[in-house]
Design an enzyme around this catalytic site. Structure first.
Site, PDB file in Angstrom:
ATOM      1  CG  ASP A 114      -2.218  -0.875   1.121  1.00 35.86           C
ATOM      2  OD1 ASP A 114      -2.885  -1.659  -0.199  1.00 35.86           O
ATOM      3  OD2 ASP A 114      -2.417  -1.309   2.726  1.00 35.86           O
ATOM      4  CG  ASP A 128      -7.005  -1.721  -1.635  1.00 37.11           C
ATOM      5  OD1 ASP A 128      -6.712  -2.770  -1.417  1.00 37.11           O
ATOM      6  OD2 ASP A 128      -5.916  -1.081  -0.944  1.00 37.11           O
TER       7      ASP A 128
END
Length: 157
Positions: A114, A128
């Site tokens: 991330d 995401d």
């Protein structure tokens, strides 16, 4: 069409993750728009907001199952917008699944890369974002399906 979207989302996700891994240091924020939008590299063992950090195997299983089910059902999905939404979700799931299968700490238990941080919100990635946008597209397609079908019938008449 669905396969192209799925593979494109997963490929873009993986390419951008590779770039971010070569550019960013874990835990060191890189401001883009002050502290509101920044790049911040971390490795997420869980789901959104790092929830379920001890359940990596479960998220891997769910993502793999979803991608396989969509691949099987894709030929039967007739509504274009539902197909786009589901393909975006599956592409994001595949992007994160690749991390879970092939990144440390090991196969099936890998952590997701991330790197996008907005305000005080969670740190996330392109996969995401694609999942979230895909859910929105799919829900809107479901909610407007009847009206769109009625418009098609009126045009055909």
């Amino acid at each position: 069409m669905m396969a192209v979207i799925i593979l494109a989302v997963a490929a873009v996700d993986q390419v951008v993750k590779a770039i971010m891994l070569s550019w960013l240091e874990p835990g060191v924020p890189v401001p883009v728009i002050g502290d509101w939008f920044r790049f911040f590299l971390l490795f997420n063992p869980g789901a959104a907001f790092s929830m379920g950090a001890d359940s990596t195997w479960l998220f891997t299983t769910i993502q793999l199952t979803f991608v396989v089910v969509i691949a099987i059902l894709a030929p039967k999905i007739r509504d274009r917008w539902q197909a786009v939404g589901l393909a975006m979700i599956a592409g994001g799931a595949l992007g994160n699944l690749i991390d879970r299968l092939f990144r440390d700490p090991g196969f099936w238990f890998g952590h997701v890369v991330d790197y996008i941080s907005v305000g005080g919100f969670a740190v996330f990635n392109i996969a995401d974002a694609s999942i979230t946008c895909g859910v929105v597209v799919f829900v809107i397609a479901i909610l407007t399906e009847e009206r769109r079908e009625k418009n098609r019938e009126e045009v055909a008449a």
